[in-house]
Design an enzyme around this catalytic site. Structure first.
Site, PDB file in Angstrom:
ATOM      1  N   LEU A  93       0.800  -1.226   0.000  1.00 38.03           N
ATOM      2  CA  LEU A  93       0.000   0.000   0.000  1.00 38.03           C
ATOM      3  C   LEU A  93       0.834   1.279   0.000  1.00 38.03           C
ATOM      4  CD1 LEU A  93      -2.758  -1.151   2.538  1.00 38.03           C
ATOM      5  CD2 LEU A  93      -2.748  -1.359   0.041  1.00 38.03           C
ATOM      6  N   HIS A  94       2.045   1.231   0.513  1.00 40.10           N
ATOM      7  CA  HIS A  94       2.953   2.387   0.507  1.00 40.10           C
ATOM      8  C   HIS A  94       2.228   3.668   0.933  1.00 40.10           C
ATOM      9  CE1 HIS A  94       6.334   0.189  -1.191  1.00 40.10           C
ATOM     10  NE2 HIS A  94       5.482  -0.384  -2.020  1.00 40.10           N
ATOM     11  N   LEU A  95       1.627   3.615   2.097  1.00 38.56           N
ATOM     12  CA  LEU A  95       0.764   4.707   2.558  1.00 38.56           C
ATOM     13  C   LEU A  95       1.524   5.983   2.900  1.00 38.56           C
ATOM     14  CD1 LEU A  95      -1.670   2.611   4.798  1.00 38.56           C
ATOM     15  CD2 LEU A  95      -2.034   3.403   2.453  1.00 38.56           C
ATOM     16  N   GLN A 272       7.341   4.967  -2.510  1.00 37.20           N
ATOM     17  CA  GLN A 272       7.327   5.448  -1.127  1.00 37.20           C
ATOM     18  C   GLN A 272       7.803   6.901  -1.050  1.00 37.20           C
ATOM     19  OE1 GLN A 272       6.004   3.371   0.954  1.00 37.20           O
ATOM     20  NE2 GLN A 272       6.734   3.643   3.013  1.00 37.20           N
TER      21      GLN A 272
END
EC number: 1.4.1.1
Length: 372
Positions: A93-95, A272
């Site tokens: 998800l690389h939130l 990211q």
């Protein structure tokens, strides 16, 4: 628990998060699985193949009604409308790269499990195969975009050594982890010279021993050394990733300006946020742009370009975690499995990953304190 496998909307993304084989493991365990129509086509899996293993083929909207939604990449902004309270979303998800999606998940009360932050025995277990693929492919892309027809220097990275001695290219690789060594190995296979810039002293020693008989130089990571080595690069690959958090912009615009004109710059961790000041996310169909005279390659989902390989790798890694969640329920699975707990970035709207909280200046709570 109703489990859904959804089709990826990210441009060029051919991966799918669950294979027909893994659907059978879930259905044999008594779980209901729905698969969005054509979710597996890009990886070579037809709708019929999923149906034969017990899944029901559904629409995009129907898939998002599930309790557990299994994805490869972060949800597209058009999918935010489908979030529902206590829903579990699983994927890379690389939130840290988007505060908007985090705030939406908080607002609704979603639980988000990010595969890239799952740490087992000190290693990013699920991310490692994807890092390996991205590293290998980055070395290949560096060679490809070095050609004049793509805006590069017009160099053949292998050099020429038949009756002449034309040296190959120099690859400078920032970071010394899984992605870095895989990039280095491909570059060496192409007869290129490799320079690895690494911070950790133990890792430096490991890399020096690993490449003792190869054309590899390992350099201590300092701003001064980075600025010096980047000038030598025909291909520069940044592999720096801080799980769950945005990395700092360590490669400055001034450093990029100092690079050879037509050289190639790649940031594997662009999903990211990346470590390069001048880079921005691109797509598999439109992967490069030129800035400061340097070719920038910023594709955030490189494994998606080779989905048959990467789908098998990610599905093999995630199925045991998914089965445990389905069999025990999320809360018990988190208590029983420390590695799984490290993957929970948001629990019912509460941020439970410290790196993520720091990236967006949000409140953080430790996951075990939240579920008890």
């Amino acid at each position: 628990m109703l489990v859904a496998v959804v089709k990826e909307l990210k441009q060029g993304e051919g991966r799918v998060a669950c294979t027909p084989e893994n659907v059978r493991k879930l259905t044999d365990a008594g779980h209901k699985v729905i698969v969005e129509k054509n979710a597996g086509i890009g990886s070579g899996f037809s709708n019929d193949m999923y149906e034969k293993e017990g899944a029901k083929i559904v629409t995009h909207e129907q898939a998002w009604e599930a309790d557990l939604v299994i994805k490869v990449k972060e949800p597209h902004e058009s999918e935010y409308q489908y979030f529902k309270k206590n829903q579990i979303i699983w994927g890379f998800l690389h939130l840290a790269s988007s505060k908007e999606i985090v705030e939406k998940m908080q607002e609704v009360g979603v639980t988000a499990i990010s595969g890239e932050t799952i740490i087992k025995n000190g290693k990013a277990e699920l991310l490692a195969p994807m890092s390996a693929i991205a590293g290998q492919r980055s070395a290949i892309m560096g060679a490809y975009y070095s050609e004049a027809q793509h805006g590069g220097q017009g160099t053949l990275v292998t050099g020429v050594h038949e009756n002449v001695d034309i040296p190959g290219s120099t690859y400078v690789i920032f970071g010394g982890g899984v992605a870095a060594t895989n990039a280095a190995n491909v570059a060496l296979g192409l007869n290129a010279k490799v320079i690895i810039i690494e911070l950790n002293d133990d890792r430096i020693k490991y890399l020096q021993d690993m490449y003792a008989e190869k054309d590899v130089t390992v350099v201590k990571s300092t701003p001064e050394n980075l600025a010096e080595q980047i000038k030598k690069a025909d291909v520069f690959i940044s592999t720096i990733l801080i799980p769950g958090a945005k990395p700092p912009k360590l490669v400055t615009r001034e450093m990029v300006k100092s690079m050879k004109k037509g050289s190639v710059l790649i940031d594997i961790a662009i999903d990211q946020g990346g470590t390069i000041e001048t880079i921005r996310p691109t797509t598999i169909s439109d992967p490069v742009y030129e800035e400061e005279g340097v070719i920038h390659y910023g594709v955030p989902n490189q494994p998606g370009a080779v989905p048959r390989t990467s789908t098998m790798a990610l599905a093999q890694g995630n199925i045991d975690y998914i089965l445990e969640i389905c069999d025990k329920g999320l809360e018990q699975a988190i208590k029983d499995n420390e590695a799984l707990s490290t993957g929970v970035n948001i629990y019912q709207g509460q941020v439970t990953n410290q790196g993520l909280a720091s990236s967006h200046d949000l409140d953080y709570k430790e996951i075990l304190n939240v579920i008890e």
